[in-house]
Design a protein around this motif. Structure first.
Motif, PDB file in Angstrom:
ATOM      1  N   GLU A  90      -7.529  11.337  -3.468  1.00 48.55           N
ATOM      2  CA  GLU A  90      -8.648  10.589  -4.026  1.00 48.55           C
ATOM      3  C   GLU A  90      -9.467   9.990  -2.896  1.00 48.55           C
ATOM      4  O   GLU A  90      -8.920   9.428  -1.941  1.00 48.55           O
ATOM      5  CB  GLU A  90      -8.124   9.472  -4.954  1.00 48.55           C
ATOM      6  CG  GLU A  90      -9.262   8.641  -5.531  1.00 48.55           C
ATOM      7  CD  GLU A  90      -8.832   7.683  -6.631  1.00 48.55           C
ATOM      8  OE1 GLU A  90      -7.678   7.739  -7.070  1.00 48.55           O
ATOM      9  OE2 GLU A  90      -9.689   6.861  -7.035  1.00 48.55           O
ATOM     10  N   GLY A  91     -10.782  10.096  -2.996  1.00 51.33           N
ATOM     11  CA  GLY A  91     -11.673   9.547  -1.972  1.00 51.33           C
ATOM     12  C   GLY A  91     -12.547  10.661  -1.439  1.00 51.33           C
ATOM     13  O   GLY A  91     -12.045  11.698  -1.007  1.00 51.33           O
ATOM     14  N   GLY A  92     -13.857  10.463  -1.510  1.00 52.24           N
ATOM     15  CA  GLY A  92     -14.791  11.552  -1.246  1.00 52.24           C
ATOM     16  C   GLY A  92     -15.242  11.724   0.183  1.00 52.24           C
ATOM     17  O   GLY A  92     -15.996  12.664   0.477  1.00 52.24           O
ATOM     18  N   LYS A 115      -6.042   1.592  -2.890  1.00 51.97           N
ATOM     19  CA  LYS A 115      -6.960   2.688  -2.534  1.00 51.97           C
ATOM     20  C   LYS A 115      -7.828   2.322  -1.350  1.00 51.97           C
ATOM     21  O   LYS A 115      -8.105   3.147  -0.477  1.00 51.97           O
ATOM     22  CB  LYS A 115      -7.925   2.952  -3.708  1.00 51.97           C
ATOM     23  CG  LYS A 115      -7.434   3.885  -4.740  1.00 51.97           C
ATOM     24  CD  LYS A 115      -8.546   4.121  -5.781  1.00 51.97           C
ATOM     25  CE  LYS A 115      -7.918   4.198  -7.150  1.00 51.97           C
ATOM     26  NZ  LYS A 115      -8.895   4.377  -8.227  1.00 51.97           N
ATOM     27  N   ALA A 116      -8.296   1.087  -1.359  1.00 50.63           N
ATOM     28  CA  ALA A 116      -9.191   0.649  -0.277  1.00 50.63           C
ATOM     29  C   ALA A 116      -8.462   0.666   1.063  1.00 50.63           C
ATOM     30  O   ALA A 116      -9.017   1.121   2.069  1.00 50.63           O
ATOM     31  CB  ALA A 116      -9.726  -0.750  -0.573  1.00 50.63           C
ATOM     32  N   LYS A 128      -8.153  -5.480  -9.343  1.00 40.44           N
ATOM     33  CA  LYS A 128      -7.060  -4.538  -9.604  1.00 40.44           C
ATOM     34  C   LYS A 128      -6.260  -4.220  -8.340  1.00 40.44           C
ATOM     35  O   LYS A 128      -6.808  -3.682  -7.382  1.00 40.44           O
ATOM     36  CB  LYS A 128      -7.622  -3.232 -10.159  1.00 40.44           C
ATOM     37  CG  LYS A 128      -8.404  -3.402 -11.450  1.00 40.44           C
ATOM     38  CD  LYS A 128      -7.858  -2.485 -12.527  1.00 40.44           C
ATOM     39  CE  LYS A 128      -8.445  -2.796 -13.888  1.00 40.44           C
ATOM     40  NZ  LYS A 128      -9.659  -2.015 -14.162  1.00 40.44           N
ATOM     41  N   PRO A 129      -4.965  -4.485  -8.373  1.00 38.59           N
ATOM     42  CA  PRO A 129      -4.138  -4.180  -7.196  1.00 38.59           C
ATOM     43  C   PRO A 129      -4.230  -2.716  -6.779  1.00 38.59           C
ATOM     44  O   PRO A 129      -4.212  -2.401  -5.594  1.00 38.59           O
ATOM     45  CB  PRO A 129      -2.722  -4.526  -7.657  1.00 38.59           C
ATOM     46  CG  PRO A 129      -2.893  -5.456  -8.805  1.00 38.59           C
ATOM     47  CD  PRO A 129      -4.201  -5.130  -9.451  1.00 38.59           C
ATOM     48  N   GLN A 146       0.827  -1.202   0.000  1.00 35.44           N
ATOM     49  CA  GLN A 146       0.000   0.000   0.000  1.00 35.44           C
ATOM     50  C   GLN A 146       0.862   1.252   0.000  1.00 35.44           C
ATOM     51  O   GLN A 146       2.017   1.223   0.357  1.00 35.44           O
ATOM     52  CB  GLN A 146      -0.869  -0.020   1.225  1.00 35.44           C
ATOM     53  CG  GLN A 146      -0.030  -0.186   2.479  1.00 35.44           C
ATOM     54  CD  GLN A 146      -0.817  -0.833   3.555  1.00 35.44           C
ATOM     55  OE1 GLN A 146      -1.752  -0.251   4.038  1.00 35.44           O
ATOM     56  NE2 GLN A 146      -0.440  -2.024   3.940  1.00 35.44           N
ATOM     57  N   GLN A 147       0.222   2.338  -0.401  1.00 37.87           N
ATOM     58  CA  GLN A 147       0.916   3.619  -0.337  1.00 37.87           C
ATOM     59  C   GLN A 147       0.959   4.050   1.119  1.00 37.87           C
ATOM     60  O   GLN A 147       0.002   3.837   1.836  1.00 37.87           O
ATOM     61  CB  GLN A 147       0.094   4.695  -1.025  1.00 37.87           C
ATOM     62  CG  GLN A 147      -0.137   4.532  -2.476  1.00 37.87           C
ATOM     63  CD  GLN A 147      -1.148   5.573  -2.939  1.00 37.87           C
ATOM     64  OE1 GLN A 147      -1.648   6.355  -2.194  1.00 37.87           O
ATOM     65  NE2 GLN A 147      -1.457   5.577  -4.163  1.00 37.87           N
TER      66      GLN A 147
END
Ligand code: GCB
Length: 616
Positions: free
Chosen positions: A152-154, A409-410, A403-404, A21-22
């Protein structure tokens, strides 16, 4: 040098077969309890109509040299130089979605550029962050023409460091927000709610010393067993960004007799375990919060803040849910972040007060905040009111589970959600998904995500809302392998609405895992004020009828530990297009969007008052 706030977490991540993950960037906890410079208010805005050529170059890259420059057209001299001007542009209120503020933007999905001026006097030896409570869905931020960050992410907060971009006197910030749904987004393109765009939550500037507290976790020790009499040990950590090993951190909880000095390790982390004198544990009946004072460093390098934190133990024991060792039954309801009366995204004290007014009136002790993290005011109010919360990330139905980068993101969103709210006693469950398709790729993805949630927070049970099975005769067998990955199983079902007739529920025999089960969605649509027979669709009477038969069915499932009807209030959804009945709203609310209670509201009010359905 400055150390990444969550480096310690990231370095130890169990190598996931999907993707590393980031790292989470700096994310300040408890910003609503800090002294900040609010940037709420009126921001100028310009619409960048799809394909948003001001923001995206033809190759997809983000343009830094268009509206972000905030230049003004020459009026008197020189060649014409700009096709935009923020200075004379109209304004939108922040926080707030754009859709309900300008009728021409009601159905707008795309890019809007926001701009505002602000005065600032930088202080030496400080760092300043732009804190954005949430912006849906992607954000690109510039301060004084310098690109600062993207997000990213609302529905989760983020902080962008602006220290180097600020100057004394006048400054300006430009934020491009893109609400366009994407197949590989979270959520993806198909949703049953309104995709409100914009800077939907508070925006502020937070100035801190070079060494500062960004994150802390202060909770009742979560051992393998629990005894109320022994529940006096608090544990967790305080994290100080930029701290060298041995930096002192004071932790004081005067009312609990805690006054201790901790020392950070080389990563700036100060783990602790302390004895409190005597603790009144947080519960629905006694939502006790303690003033917790944190301070690091000294002199002009001192950082401090005070939070209000409740202490309690939540765990699963067989098929029961125990709060402070006592079996509980969750009398709940679902709710979207749709503002009562005015509609639009919840973002004010008034919105939150209205929602909690309904919850209390209904005799609820629990709310599922569907399908994404809501405004932090919700958790604060729940902490004060003793309402328990299910908090969820927006993995709703179809997601690109193969998708990795979507897994990355998750995990990022999961991190942001847990980070913001781990110190809220009201939050008793983290949910990693809602109604996802049962296939091996998704099951692997969500099993990994559930484990990631446990690694980030080993003190709370993990859940998800599951849909299916369909009835075979009178049999309903839940055999989704995802239930193996969960501590508490959320079962959604719509017998009497999408499936069968209301009375069919009476004879249904459920086979469910031997885990605590929450009936996490059930219900029917009804238009408030529409009356008729109990078998007549869209009437308040039929909605009540559906619920009464549901109660018969639910009372026969021994491991049910909570009711979460769908949903407290009617909410906007552009997919609901039956004129005169829906008119763009999902009508499964117990209350209409303008605050009028349907008969089903009173059914729950009575049922919850009498505790007549379900057992702890
Ligand atoms: C569901 C979804 C929820 C929908 C609801 C409905 O199963 O989880 O987001 O709004 O059903 O009304 O169809």
């Amino acid at each position: 040098g400055h150390r990444n706030a969550l480096l310690s977490l990231v370095c130890c991540a169990i190598a996931s077969p999907l993707l590393a993950q980031q790292p989470l960037k700096t994310l300040l906890v408890g910003v609503d309890h800090r002294t900040v410079t609010s940037l709420d208010g009126n921001w100028h805005y310009l619409v960048d109509q799809p394909p948003a050529r001001a923001l995206y170059a033809p190759d997809g890259k983000v343009n830094d040299k268009t509206y972000a420059l905030n230049t003004h057209p020459n009026i008197d001299s020189g060649p014409h130089n700009a096709e935009y001007d923020f200075a004379t542009a109209p304004t939108l209120k922040v926080p707030g979605d754009w859709n309900t503020q300008d009728p021409t933007l009601f159905r707008y999905e795309g890019v809007i550029w926001y701009q505002r001026d602000f005065g600032f006097e930088p202080k030496p030896n400080t760092r300043t962050f732009l804190h954005i409570g949430a912006a849906n869905y992607k954000s690109f931020v510039w301060v004084n023409q310098k690109r600062i960050c993207d997000h990213e992410g609302g529905f989760t907060p983020f902080d962008c460091e602006v220290t180097a971009a600020l100057k004394p006197g006048n400054n300006f910030v430009v934020i491009a927000v893109d609400s366009t749904r994407e197949v590989d987004g979270i959520p993806s393109v198909g949703i049953d709610w309104f995709n409100y765009g914009g800077l939907t939550r508070d925006v502020s500037l937070v100035t801190v010393p070079m060494q500062f507290i960004d994150d802390y976790d202060i909770h009742l020790k979560h051992g393998s067993t629990f005894s109320a009499a022994d529940a006096t040990t608090l544990t967790g950590y305080v994290h100080v960004v930029g701290a060298t090993a041995g930096t002192p951190v004071t932790l004081r909880i005067p009312e609990a007799g805690v006054d201790t000095t901790l020392k950070t390790d080389a990563d700036g982390r100060a783990p602790f375990e302390v004895k409190a004198s005597k603790l009144e544990l947080w519960s629905h009946e006694t939502p006790k919060l303690y003033k917790v004072e944190l301070a690091s460093g000294s002199g002009d390098q001192q950082d401090k803040l005070t939070d209000d934190i409740g202490f309690r133990d939540i765990r699963v024991d067989g098929t029961r849910i125990l709060l402070n060792g006592k079996a509980i039954f969750l009398q709940g309801v679902n709710e979207h972040a749709e503002a009562p009366y005015r509609t639009g995204r919840v973002c004010t004290d008034e919105d939150v007060k209205n929602i909690f007014g309904f919850l209390k009136d209904m005799n609820a002790n629990f709310v599922r905040l569907a399908h994404y993290p809501h405004d932090e005011r919700m958790e604060r109010e729940a902490d004060r009111d003793g309402i328990m919360i299910w908090s969820e990330i927006p993995l709703w139905q179809h997601i690109s589970f193969d998708k990795p980068e979507v897994y990355a993101k998750a995990t990022y969103m999961l991190n942001e959600m847990i980070r913001r709210d781990r110190d809220k006693a009201s939050v008793i469950l983290w949910s990693v998904s809602n109604e996802t398709p049962n296939n091996p790729t998704r099951t692997q993805f969500l099993t990994n995500l559930a484990n990631e949630a446990r690694r980030l927070d080993p003190t709370r049970p993990i859940t998800s809302a599951i849909i299916g099975p369909h009835a075979k005769g009178n049999e309903m067998v839940e055999n989704d392998p995802l239930t193996n990955a969960l501590d508490v199983v959320g079962q959604n079902e719509y017998v009497g609405w999408y499936e069968g007739r209301p009375e069919d529920a009476d004879n249904i025999k459920w086979t469910l895992p031997q885990k605590p089960i929450l009936i996490s969605e059930f219900g029917a649509e009804a238009k408030q004020g529409n009356h008729g027979g109990k078998d007549q669709r869209w009437t308040e009477e039929q909605q009540v009828n559906v619920y009464e038969h549901q109660f018969v069915m639910i009372n026969k499932i021994p491991q049910v530990r909570g009711l979460i009807p769908w949903i407290l209030m009617d909410f906007r959804s552009p997919t609901r297009n039956i004129p005169k009945l829906q008119d763009g709203f999902n009508r499964k609310g117990l209350i209409s969007e303008d605050g009028k209670k349907k008969q089903a509201f009173y059914l729950f009010q009575k049922t919850y008052k009498e505790h007549s359905v379900g057992k702890a």
